[in-house]
Design a protein around this motif. Structure first.
Motif, short mmCIF file in Angstrom:
data_model
loop_
_atom_site.label_atom_id
_atom_site.label_comp_id
_atom_site.label_asym_id
_atom_site.label_seq_id
_atom_site.Cartn_x
_atom_site.Cartn_y
_atom_site.Cartn_z
N ASP A 122 2.08 2.62 -3.20
CA ASP A 122 1.11 3.35 -4.03
C ASP A 122 1.21 4.87 -3.85
O ASP A 122 0.69 5.63 -4.65
N PRO B 5 -2.68 8.38 -3.80
CA PRO B 5 -2.02 7.23 -4.43
C PRO B 5 -1.78 7.48 -5.93
O PRO B 5 -2.44 8.31 -6.53
N TYR C 185 -2.24 4.01 5.65
CA TYR C 185 -0.88 3.77 5.14
C TYR C 185 0.20 4.05 6.17
O TYR C 185 1.38 3.98 5.89
N TYR D 189 -10.10 3.28 -5.26
CA TYR D 189 -8.88 2.86 -4.60
C TYR D 189 -9.16 2.41 -3.16
O TYR D 189 -8.73 1.34 -2.74
N ILE E 91 0.84 -1.21 0.00
CA ILE E 91 0.00 0.00 0.00
C ILE E 91 0.87 1.26 0.00
O ILE E 91 0.63 2.20 -0.74
N ILE F 293 -8.88 -1.52 -1.20
CA ILE F 293 -8.26 -1.90 0.08
C ILE F 293 -9.34 -2.42 1.02
O ILE F 293 -9.14 -3.40 1.73
#
Lengths: 141, 405
Positions: free
Chosen positions: B11, B36, B384, B291, B8, B295
């Motif tokens: 990104d 990202p 993140y 996005y 992650i 996740i």
């Protein structure tokens, strides 16, 4: 001492430090030497706007020179204002008005000039110059 | 999909940069999130390949841009489970959405009507209502909060009456991280016939609100807190409100027919979308939502809760450190002070160590007044962030404390 001479002295002092941490520690030390504003002068009209921390600044005229006293509730801010007071206090109004402030860059405090830092270094200088202008105007009349 | 934090992080190009010689530790996510590559690519693709004005051109580029923009609206509708796509109005952000609703209510409210806000609102959710009250003679009431930074629900119930026309509350407090019980707040408001606007700016990066289930009248949020670009957000409004409220701004796009005698307005959502919108921003908002959903919000919540728990435990071990916002329901925000030290000083020193936190009143001065403090240091975590970054924060705060005391 002239404003330029004091600025040179500060540049000299700060050039001794290798890293930011020593510089900050020195500023914290300088903050402790700040000529403090009288507690009863810590009123809202002495507050400088645009600071995240509170900064009170007072000025008075003595023998044709401006004496600044100040305080802040944040230590680093206190160090910054101590530097400014050292440069501009006990100077004639016209000399304060004429002074440039490039030394701030040279002593590594440039980042504090950014408006996003919101510590009001710019506002502090502006306020000192405003006082100088007011006193100079009085002298001219 | 399994939650692979290292994958992650790759990104997000910005996470690999250095600040003041240290690896960036970005803990100011409540102010704005990082973006990202997928979202950055979407923006580049739009301007490289199909930039055109929408909703009017018959040429291919305009069609493609219109399709992408409207499909982003659909994506957002699906994500938030709104009943209709036209209930999603693109705005310039949360503040714009709030002002749009406030403006609409200036035509509806009468003298003596009451509106209720919570004590933990962002300035953007206080000032428009004060202006509205000045204009209409309506009265502003405030739901108090307790020491833990939690709204006192019984006081809220007491404030409600037939005079209440509107209730405004944030879903999650930006300064404290408290999750407000909006389900119950909405239910109680509806019992007296009041409408509810929820400010979801802080919520939507952490949780996925179901607007139909909430039965909320208005919901606003910003793309930039959700890995999308700045300058774009949405205002959800139930269709009945959309028909009831007058347009906010006049201009192109929001009209059906214009003569010098009379203009008739377009239907929803265009009635509220005057002028050329932030086309690229809307499309990129859609990409950001894609996005986040890849996740998965369950995984996001789980990881962020872990960060919150770890950071809270570690920080509390520092002597003299106090956390503000200690309610049972909160997101990954830790707002704190160390006794005798100004938050600004801590922020300035940890920045030197590459750590981005926020210091100050976080645009929520009433909260700071409540605690009688000048501000706080706020670390806000995103999915993140890592446990190692929490460690870096704790070490930096300890160092700051040493230098400052």
């Amino acid at each position: 001492m002239t404003i330029e001479a004091i600025q040179e002295e500060l540049i000299d002092e700060f050039s001794m430090f290798d890293d930011w941490m020593q510089r900050y520690e020195y500023m914290i030390e300088l903050g402790k030497s700040l000529p403090l504003i009288d507690e009863n002068l810590k009123t809202d009209d002495k507050l400088i706007k645009g600071c995240q921390s509170k900064v009170w600044l007072n000025s008075e005229m003595k023998n044709g020179k401006i004496i600044f006293t100040a305080d802040s509730d944040a230590i680093i801010t206190k160090g910054i204002i101590a530097v400014l007071v050292r440069v501009f206090s006990n100077q004639k109004p016209q000399a304060i008005l004429d002074a440039n402030t490039d030394f701030i860059d040279e002593i590594g405090l440039k980042e504090h000039l950014s408006p996003t830092r919101a510590n009001g270094l710019v506002s502090m200088i502006k306020q000192m110059k405003m006082y100088a202008l007011a006193y100079q105007t009085q002298l001219n009349n | 999909m399994s939650f692979d934090i290292q994958k992650i992080r790759k990104d997000f190009p910005i996470l690999s940069r250095k600040v003041n010689g240290y690896p960036l530790v970005y803990l100011d996510n409540a102010a704005t999130s990082q973006k990202p590559q997928q979202v950055i690519d979407c923006i580049v693709d739009y301007y490289s390949n199909y930039n055109a004005n929408i909703h009017r051109g018959v040429h291919t580029l305009s069609q493609e841009a219109t399709d992408a923009y409207e499909s982003a609206r659909k994506k957002i509708q699906t994500h938030f489970n709104a009943k209709e796509a036209y209930e999603i109005i693109f705005t310039a952000g949360t503040t714009h959405g709030i002002n749009l609703v406030a403006n609409g209510f200036s035509e509806i409210l009468k003298k003596g009507d009451e509106i209720i806000v919570s004590a933990m609102e962002h300035h953007s959710n206080i000032v428009p209502w004060q202006m509205l009250c000045e204009k209409t003679g309506a009265i502003l009431k405030v739901i108090p909060m307790n020491e833990e930074g939690v709204l006192v629900f019984s006081e809220y119930e007491k404030l409600l009456s037939k005079k209440t026309k509107l209730v405004f509350v944030n879903h999650i407090s930006n300064a404290l991280g408290t999750i407000n019980p909006i389900v119950e707040i909405i239910e109680k408001a509806h019992e007296v016939g009041a409408a509810v606007l929820v400010d979801g700016a802080q919520a939507c990066s952490h949780i996925k609100p179901d607007l139909q289930r909430l039965d909320v009248d208005f919901y606003v949020t910003s793309a930039h807190k959700m890995c999308g670009p700045t300058g774009v957000g949405i205002l959800y409004m139930k269709e009945e409100w959309g028909n009831k409220l007058p347009p906010y701004q006049g201009g192109g796009e929001m009209i059906a027919e214009v003569t010098f005698e009379k203009t008739t307005y377009a239907g929803l959502p265009h009635k509220f979308e005057a002028g050329t919108p932030n086309i690229c921003g809307g499309i990129a908002f859609g990409a950001a939502i894609d996005y986040l959903n890849t996740i998965g919000f369950e995984a996001i919540e789980k990881h962020e809760n872990e960060l919150l728990k770890y950071a809270t435990e570690k920080l509390l071990k520092i002597d003299g450190l106090k956390i503000y916002g200690t309610g049972p329901d909160k997101t990954s925000v830790v707002s704190f002070n160390i006794e005798g030290i100004h938050p600004y000083d801590i922020g300035a020193i940890v920045d030197k160590l590459g750590i981005a936190v926020r210091t100050g009143h976080h645009c929520a001065q009433p909260i700071m007044d409540f605690y009688k403090i000048p501000g706080t240091v706020r670390a806000s975590f995103a999915f993140y962030n890592t446990l190692e970054e929490v460690d870096a924060l704790v070490t930096a705060v300890k160092k700051a404390k040493m230098m400052l005391s």
